[in-house]
Design an enzyme around this catalytic site. Sequence first.
Site, PDB file in Angstrom:
ATOM      1  N   ASP A 108       2.811  10.178  15.920  1.00  0.00           N
ATOM      2  CA  ASP A 108       4.113   9.023  16.864  1.00  0.00           C
ATOM      3  C   ASP A 108       4.854   8.814  17.607  1.00  0.00           C
ATOM      4  O   ASP A 108       4.874   7.041  18.309  1.00  0.00           O
ATOM      5  CB  ASP A 108       4.969   8.848  14.754  1.00  0.00           C
ATOM      6  CG  ASP A 108       4.850   8.156  13.746  1.00  0.00           C
ATOM      7  OD1 ASP A 108       3.882   9.352  13.133  1.00  0.00           O
ATOM      8  OD2 ASP A 108       5.291   7.502  13.624  1.00  0.00           O
ATOM      9  N   CYS A 165      -0.509  13.435   6.183  1.00  0.00           N
ATOM     10  CA  CYS A 165      -0.612  11.858   5.822  1.00  0.00           C
ATOM     11  C   CYS A 165      -1.356  10.649   6.321  1.00  0.00           C
ATOM     12  O   CYS A 165      -2.290  11.226   5.570  1.00  0.00           O
ATOM     13  CB  CYS A 165       0.850  11.692   6.614  1.00  0.00           C
ATOM     14  SG  CYS A 165       1.243   9.710   6.770  1.00  0.00           S
TER      15      CYS A 165
HETATM   16  C1  RUB Z   1       2.697   8.201  10.052  1.00  0.00           C
HETATM   17  C2  RUB Z   1       2.212   8.945  10.434  1.00  0.00           C
HETATM   18  C3  RUB Z   1       1.405   8.627  11.089  1.00  0.00           C
HETATM   19  C4  RUB Z   1       1.480   8.965  12.729  1.00  0.00           C
HETATM   20  C5  RUB Z   1       0.017   7.752  13.130  1.00  0.00           C
HETATM   21  O1  RUB Z   1       4.039   7.743   9.390  1.00  0.00           O
HETATM   22  O2  RUB Z   1       2.780   9.716  10.319  1.00  0.00           O
HETATM   23  O3  RUB Z   1       0.787  10.146  11.034  1.00  0.00           O
HETATM   24  O4  RUB Z   1       1.912   6.991  12.566  1.00  0.00           O
HETATM   25  O5  RUB Z   1      -0.734   7.126  12.810  1.00  0.00           O
HETATM   26  P1  RUB Z   1       4.828   6.538   8.112  1.00  0.00           P
HETATM   27  P2  RUB Z   1      -2.015   6.238  13.291  1.00  0.00           P
HETATM   28  O6  RUB Z   1       3.203   6.293   7.165  1.00  0.00           O
HETATM   29  O7  RUB Z   1       5.407   6.906   8.128  1.00  0.00           O
HETATM   30  O8  RUB Z   1       4.449   5.270   9.311  1.00  0.00           O
HETATM   31  O9  RUB Z   1      -2.699   7.528  13.908  1.00  0.00           O
HETATM   32  O10 RUB Z   1      -2.488   5.247  12.323  1.00  0.00           O
HETATM   33  O11 RUB Z   1      -1.896   5.746  14.630  1.00  0.00           O
END
Ligand code: RUB
Length: 308
Positions: A194, A125
């Site tokens: 998340d 992701c």
């Molecule tokens: C984003 C996702 C990321 C986490 C952590 O999913 O799964 O791994 O949110 O992100 P989506 P961060 O694209 O559906 O929001 O480390 O930037 O907080």
Amino acid sequence: MNVDETAAAITDMTIRGAGKIARAGASALSDFAGSYPGNDRESFLKDLEKAKKKLLDSRPTAVSLWNGVHATIKGVEDQKDVGEMIALIQNNAKVFIDNSNNAVKFIGEIGAKRIKDGDVIMTTCNSSVALGVIKTAFRQGKDIKVYATESRPWRQGIITVNELAKEGIDTTLIIDAAVRSVMKKVNEVFVGADTITSHGALINKIGTSQLALAAHEARARFYVCSETYKFSPLTLFGDMVTIEERDIGEVVKEGEIPASVKVFNPVFDSTPARYIDAIITELGMMSPGSVYDVMVRQLGDKIFQKVI
Ligand code: RUB
């Protein structure tokens, strides 16, 4: 951005990633407070409640948003007038956003120590925290290679490979189905979060649990890069994390498959604690088994008084 614009941008994923949506929620409440036209205390609290609900309803899975919103309004009911409430919300939002940005930097420094010269890394992701770790290691002069998954259906992997390539990192994009086959070349996996539950399970982008299983099988280390505001106090009380399901139009085009075929589009999945080597946080590296203690220490024992 105001509350309505922010909530819409979170829902349509213009603003995405757990850290960014938490900071956006805090910032929207600061905007709400700063532009509040009236000075009646009760009306302010009622309107604040509506603003809070609107933000919390914008995306259900990442507890970072819930924690960011609650950290921003913490103590508001103890203020005697609207002026004080506004000042408190604006200050809380600023503190939350500053702490969040600092946490990302610090996690980058801690996590980078787990990367050695010559390592091959996998990520999935687009996690700003996981990428912070990888970029920090690269900026320290370590020669690394990164495999990034495409992350269907939104293809956040495209954002990731663009970011890594811009940095000059040797980057390879793979389709999600290639994870297990590529894992034999990988030394460490770094992913974001998340939500992390009180028993140390990780909720992150759909497919993360496949990376964890493949890493376990291939004896690659599996690290979660997460600020502690992604720890969910709700799970302490037995609440389950809601796994968001998004529109099927994100998976198939209209008319592409028979109407009788159902499409299931869950956006996140759960990785059990036993597949996680460590969680890298702004409070240091910890085992998934420490999450409960850290949460209770941060929240204070009083949170259990209503239960016991
Ligand atoms: C984003 C996702 C990321 C986490 C952590 O999913 O799964 O791994 O949110 O992100 P989506 P961060 O694209 O559906 O929001 O480390 O930037 O907080």
